[in-house]
Design a protein around this motif. Structure first.
Motif, PDB file in Angstrom:
ATOM      1  N   MET A 158       0.829  -1.208   0.000  1.00 31.02           N
ATOM      2  CA  MET A 158       0.000   0.000   0.000  1.00 31.02           C
ATOM      3  C   MET A 158       0.854   1.244   0.000  1.00 31.02           C
ATOM      4  O   MET A 158       1.904   1.297   0.633  1.00 31.02           O
ATOM      5  N   SER A 159       0.357   2.255  -0.676  1.00 32.95           N
ATOM      6  CA  SER A 159       1.076   3.524  -0.683  1.00 32.95           C
ATOM      7  C   SER A 159       0.861   4.260   0.638  1.00 32.95           C
ATOM      8  O   SER A 159       1.598   5.152   0.982  1.00 32.95           O
ATOM      9  N   LYS A 160      -0.167   3.843   1.336  1.00 32.52           N
ATOM     10  CA  LYS A 160      -0.482   4.507   2.594  1.00 32.52           C
ATOM     11  C   LYS A 160       0.413   3.967   3.717  1.00 32.52           C
ATOM     12  O   LYS A 160       0.872   2.833   3.663  1.00 32.52           O
ATOM     13  N   LYS A 200      -1.205   0.867   8.970  1.00 29.73           N
ATOM     14  CA  LYS A 200      -2.341   1.147   9.852  1.00 29.73           C
ATOM     15  C   LYS A 200      -2.685  -0.101  10.649  1.00 29.73           C
ATOM     16  O   LYS A 200      -2.397  -1.218  10.229  1.00 29.73           O
ATOM     17  N   LYS A 231      -4.601   9.583  12.873  1.00 26.38           N
ATOM     18  CA  LYS A 231      -5.938   9.482  12.273  1.00 26.38           C
ATOM     19  C   LYS A 231      -6.596   8.210  12.790  1.00 26.38           C
ATOM     20  O   LYS A 231      -5.919   7.203  13.027  1.00 26.38           O
ATOM     21  N   ALA A 232      -7.906   8.273  12.966  1.00 27.29           N
ATOM     22  CA  ALA A 232      -8.626   7.081  13.415  1.00 27.29           C
ATOM     23  C   ALA A 232     -10.074   7.133  12.932  1.00 27.29           C
ATOM     24  O   ALA A 232     -10.631   8.207  12.716  1.00 27.29           O
ATOM     25  N   ILE A 249      -7.377   7.950   6.436  1.00 28.61           N
ATOM     26  CA  ILE A 249      -7.923   6.601   6.254  1.00 28.61           C
ATOM     27  C   ILE A 249      -9.023   6.653   5.203  1.00 28.61           C
ATOM     28  O   ILE A 249     -10.051   7.309   5.407  1.00 28.61           O
ATOM     29  N   ASP A 250      -8.783   5.986   4.076  1.00 24.73           N
ATOM     30  CA  ASP A 250      -9.805   5.983   3.030  1.00 24.73           C
ATOM     31  C   ASP A 250     -10.922   4.998   3.359  1.00 24.73           C
ATOM     32  O   ASP A 250     -12.080   5.351   3.400  1.00 24.73           O
ATOM     33  N   TYR A 251     -10.533   3.753   3.576  1.00 26.12           N
ATOM     34  CA  TYR A 251     -11.538   2.716   3.791  1.00 26.12           C
ATOM     35  C   TYR A 251     -11.805   2.571   5.275  1.00 26.12           C
ATOM     36  O   TYR A 251     -10.913   2.186   6.039  1.00 26.12           O
ATOM     37  N   PRO A 252     -13.019   2.896   5.731  1.00 24.71           N
ATOM     38  CA  PRO A 252     -13.245   3.007   7.174  1.00 24.71           C
ATOM     39  C   PRO A 252     -13.627   1.707   7.862  1.00 24.71           C
ATOM     40  O   PRO A 252     -13.841   1.684   9.066  1.00 24.71           O
ATOM     41  N   LYS A 253     -13.744   0.643   7.090  1.00 29.14           N
ATOM     42  CA  LYS A 253     -14.248  -0.597   7.677  1.00 29.14           C
ATOM     43  C   LYS A 253     -13.115  -1.578   7.937  1.00 29.14           C
ATOM     44  O   LYS A 253     -12.210  -1.717   7.112  1.00 29.14           O
TER      45      LYS A 253
END
Lengths: 272, 384, 183
Positions: C1-3, C6, C37-38, C64-68
């Motif tokens: 992931m580029s992020k 997490k 971030k959360a 955070i793009d995808y919150p699930k």
């Protein structure tokens, strides 16, 4: 010299020809409301008149030369609640019919009475759906034949005054269109009450009620109101049997209870 | 600190952020009825409105809620209600009344699973068409679709501003996921929050002589209590508010004027965010689905697949027909992500007009966020 | 992931255990006090008490793009039912933290690191309040994983729990931190 009706000053210019039929009771109710305002020397610009759908919804709209909100069927009291809450300094008056206020809008009627919000609700009760052609209403007497009760009405009629009384109204009165002076007196009283006021006006619909039921024209219907009416005082001493088919007129409730917008104002003051 | 604008950083639920956005926008009236998953908005407004000299009222039902909102708006108050699909269903007649009488107000729909009672706590984008066409008759609607707690705050302010600018009800189409999710919310300084004031007639204006309705460029609103003697009716009326329930020509004028008030300004209202230049495939999304689209794009980028871009509808209504027409000329394929059985997809197909292939992709299980992997798989299938 | 990396945490149990609040406290600690971030999400049955409850938190250095949460790095099981339902989602090599008072039947497989503490018994015995089990759990979780700093967790608890219970909850947090130190 041209004669001008003393209440014409309250009529919206250009809105003269009314939608009501010959002999309709709505004109008497309109006059009672305007006369009450005139006699109390109130400024009609301080009023917001709210009405729903049905003939009586046209009493203030567009004819009263004031702010008028002509709403959807059954909902005028709910709209008026928003108006009053946001501008408690305005006189908010709802004028509508029994179908509008007691059938489709019955829930709003009882909750406005329960909240004791400072508004006046005037219900023109003709006991039938006039505008749509004489169908049964929740106020139609038991046994009456209407276009939708061809074998006679099998449901009991609502007692709207007992209903609003039980729900908590500060002021409740009943009159007929025959009692124009008593009605005007009650409107004046209602406008000066702080809480929720409800006035039921038994009113003739000669076309859909009188003609179909054989009661007759407007004059005959009003004569009937005269003959069948009893004052609250007189009625108190009579038995249920003696009161059958009688119209009890006069003030039924007159009490002082905490008013809603004043209660909300108190909540705001906590935070000042 | 301003009581209306609680400047600061918060870890806040979407519903609460929505309420704070409303207060920041100057909302002074809330009329509502409890319903999952929107009740948190009502609870917050009940607590906060008395602090800012506003009024909260829990009405007897949703029909009364929207009625009270419209009534209060006619006194000049910025007003809102918040509910979910079942509540919107009950409000529909008076939403039409608000459109017809050009009453600014904000309607929050925190969507849940339907039809009927459905599942209250599960999110579905089931009410997208309902927002557009739920009331009877012919009308236009403005609707915004937030995807985060921060957007619940920001978009609610936008909704109030659009409502005032165009004198019309505006929808927030949120859902149970966004409404209940907690995230960082930054509430800016008051001076950084833009509020559109209500346009009013000059004082001394009298309703009977004043064109207070049906102006394509939005007539000033002759609110109650200023001696304007305004006549407001949901019946067909003219520029002066005078009722006409006889002539078809009057109806034609009334409908077309109300509609063109929005359609003429659609280019100012519509908001999309896109990154599709030089791309082969576009992922169209709105609301919570946008979060899945973003994640899918992250994964694709990590895998070196860069010919895919995002096209997000921030406003779902008015529909961005021209923007999608243009998109269809740029890309080969459009994948429409919706958490339903395809509500905007026919609109996308119509706008694309055969210029690009349009593929509808729901989540594997309705009522859940798309699994980003399924989006990635679909993209790979399309570009193969 | 580029992020940036997490962490995904799922806390599951039944309604009334404070499972949702535990997730909120964790997320708030990360966002407000550690400046990370959360995202916190939740699900529960229609009934307010007793049904299954689940709270999920994603903590990241980046947005955070995808919150699930799909494959949690950490699963906290506060009931037998929760373990049965969610163990299969736990990432291989992940952390499983259980309330050993409530979860008796453990699966034989060991593709995760298991930590077990009798949160609810300690809560009851030492604090006279079963409800603080969730905060003791947060103390253990913080001590074991350092997802958020102890200071951030302390501040978050102070601003999240009902007024008048701050002191008890901070003691419960400390208790959890101490438990985590014992090997």
């Amino acid at each position: 010299m041209k004669l001008v009706h003393p209440l014409m000053k309250y009529v919206r210019p250009g809105a003269i020809s009314t939608a009501t039929c010959t002999g309709c009771g709505d004109g008497i109710i309109a006059q009672a409301v305007l006369r009450a305002i005139d006699e109390l020397e109130l400024n009609i610009d301080d009023f917001v008149f709210v009405s729903g759908i049905g003939c009586a919804g046209w009493i203030p709209s567009p004819f009263f030369n004031a702010d008028t909100l002509h709403t959807t069927h059954g909902r005028p009291i709910a709209f008026a609640t928003g108006v009053k809450l946001a501008r408690p300094d305005r006189e908010v008056v709802v004028i509508s019919g029994d179908g509008d206020l007691a059938a489709i809008g019955g829930n709003h009627l009882i909750h406005a009475a329960r909240r004791n919000i400072g508004m006046t609700v005037i219900c023109a009760n003709n006991g039938i759906y006039g505008m749509t052609g004489g169908q049964v209403a929740p106020t139609t007497p038991l046994g009456l034949k209407t276009t939708t009760t061809p074998y006679g009405n099998v449901e009991r009629a609502f007692d709207l005054c007992a209903l609003t009384d039980a729900a908590g109204a500060s002021y409740v009165a009943r009159w007929t269109t025959y009692h124009a002076r008593g009605l005007t007196r009650s409107v004046k009283k209602a406008l000066t009450k702080r809480g929720f006021s409800f006035i039921e006006v038994i009113s003739q619909c000669p076309l859909q009620y009188g003609r179909r039921t054989g009661v007759g024209n407007a004059v005959a219907m009003m004569k009937g109101y005269k003959e069948n009416s009893l004052s609250v005082k007189k009625a108190a001493s009579l038995s249920e049997e003696e009161l059958k088919n009688k119209i009890i007129v006069g003030e039924l409730v007159d009490k002082d209870m905490p008013e809603l917008t004043e209660q909300i104002e108190k909540l705001r003051r906590i935070h000042e | 600190m301003s009581k209306e604008i609680l400047t600061g950083v918060y870890f806040m639920q979407g519903d609460i952020a929505c309420a704070e956005g409303a207060l920041a926008a100057g909302c002074k009236f809330f009329g509502g009825y409890p319903i999952t998953p929107a009740s948190e908005i009502a609870e917050r407004m009940a607590e906060r409105l008395p602090e800012v000299s506003g009024v909260y009222i829990q009405m007897e039902d949703e029909l009364a809620s929207i009625a009270a909102v419209v009534g209060s708006s006619w006194t000049g108050a910025k007003s809102m209600t918040a509910t979910s699909g079942p509540g919107i269903s009950l409000m529909q007649e008076n939403i039409g009344y608000a459109v017809a009488t050009e009453t600014p107000c904000v309607l929050i729909n925190v969507q849940r699973g339907g039809p009927s009672t459905g599942i209250p706590s599960i999110h579905l984008q089931g009410d997208i068409i309902q927002a557009r066409r739920g009331s009877h008759g012919e009308y236009e609607m403005i609707a915004l679709a937030p995807s985060s707690s921060q957007e619940m705050f920001d978009f609610t302010i936008d909704a109030f501003n659009l409502a005032e600018k165009y004198r019309t009800p505006v929808f927030i189409l949120s859902d149970a996921f966004v409404g209940h999710m907690r995230e960082e919310v930054i509430i800016p300084e008051p001076e950084r929050i833009y509020r559109v004031p209500r346009k009013l007639p000059d004082s001394g204006t009298c309703g009977g002589k004043f064109r207070g309705f049906l102006d394509e460029d939005v007539a000033p609103m002759p609110i109650f209590g200023h001696g304007f003697k305004t006549h407001v009716t949901g019946s067909c009326h003219n520029d002066f508010g005078q009722r006409n329930v006889i002539d078809a020509e009057a109806l034609d004028y009334y409908i077309k004027r109300l509609n063109s008030k929005i359609s003429k300004h659609a280019h100012e209202i519509i908001s999309v965010s896109q990154d599709v230049d030089g791309k082969e495939v576009a992922l169209i999304s709105y609301g919570s689905c946008y979060r899945a689209a973003r994640e899918a794009l992250n994964i694709l980028e990590d895998e070196g697949i860069r010919q895919v871009g995002s096209f997000r509808l921030l406003t779902v209504w008015p529909f961005p027909r021209n923007q999608i027409q243009e998109l269809a000329r740029k890309v080969k394929s459009i994948i429409v992500l919706e958490n339903n059985l395809g509500q905007i997809t026919p609109y996308v197909e119509a706008a694309a007009g055969g210029q690009a292939e349009v593929i509808f992709l729901p989540p594997r299980v309705l009522g859940t966020l798309h699994d980003p992997a399924t989006i990635v798989d679909k993209v790979k299938e399309v570009i193969r | 992931m580029s992020k940036a990396k997490k962490a995904e945490i799922r806390i599951a149990g039944f309604g009334g255990q404070g499972v949702v609040l535990a997730g909120v406290i964790l997320g708030r600690a990360a966002v407000l006090y550690d400046k990370k971030k959360a995202v916190q999400t939740q699900s529960y049955g229609a009934e307010a008490r007793g049904g299954g409850a689940r709270s999920e938190v994603i903590i990241s250095e980046d947005s955070i793009d995808y919150p699930k949460v799909m494959r949690p790095d950490i699963l906290v099981a506060m009931s037998e039912q929760a373990l049965d339902k969610y163990l299969k989602d736990l990432k291989p090599g992940g952390v499983l933290l259980i309330d050993s008072e409530l979860v008796k039947n453990l699966p034989p497989e060991q593709r995760f690191t298991l930590y077990k503490f009798p949160f609810s018994r300690i809560a009851n015995d030492e604090f006279g309040r079963t409800i603080v089990a969730n905060v003791i759990m947060l103390g253990v979780l913080t001590g074991l994983t350092r997802l958020v700093s102890f200071e951030a967790m302390k501040s978050s608890i102070k601003t999240s729990v009902p007024k008048g219970t701050e002191e008890m909850n901070l003691k419960a947090l400390k208790k959890g931190m101490d438990l985590a130190k014992v090997p």
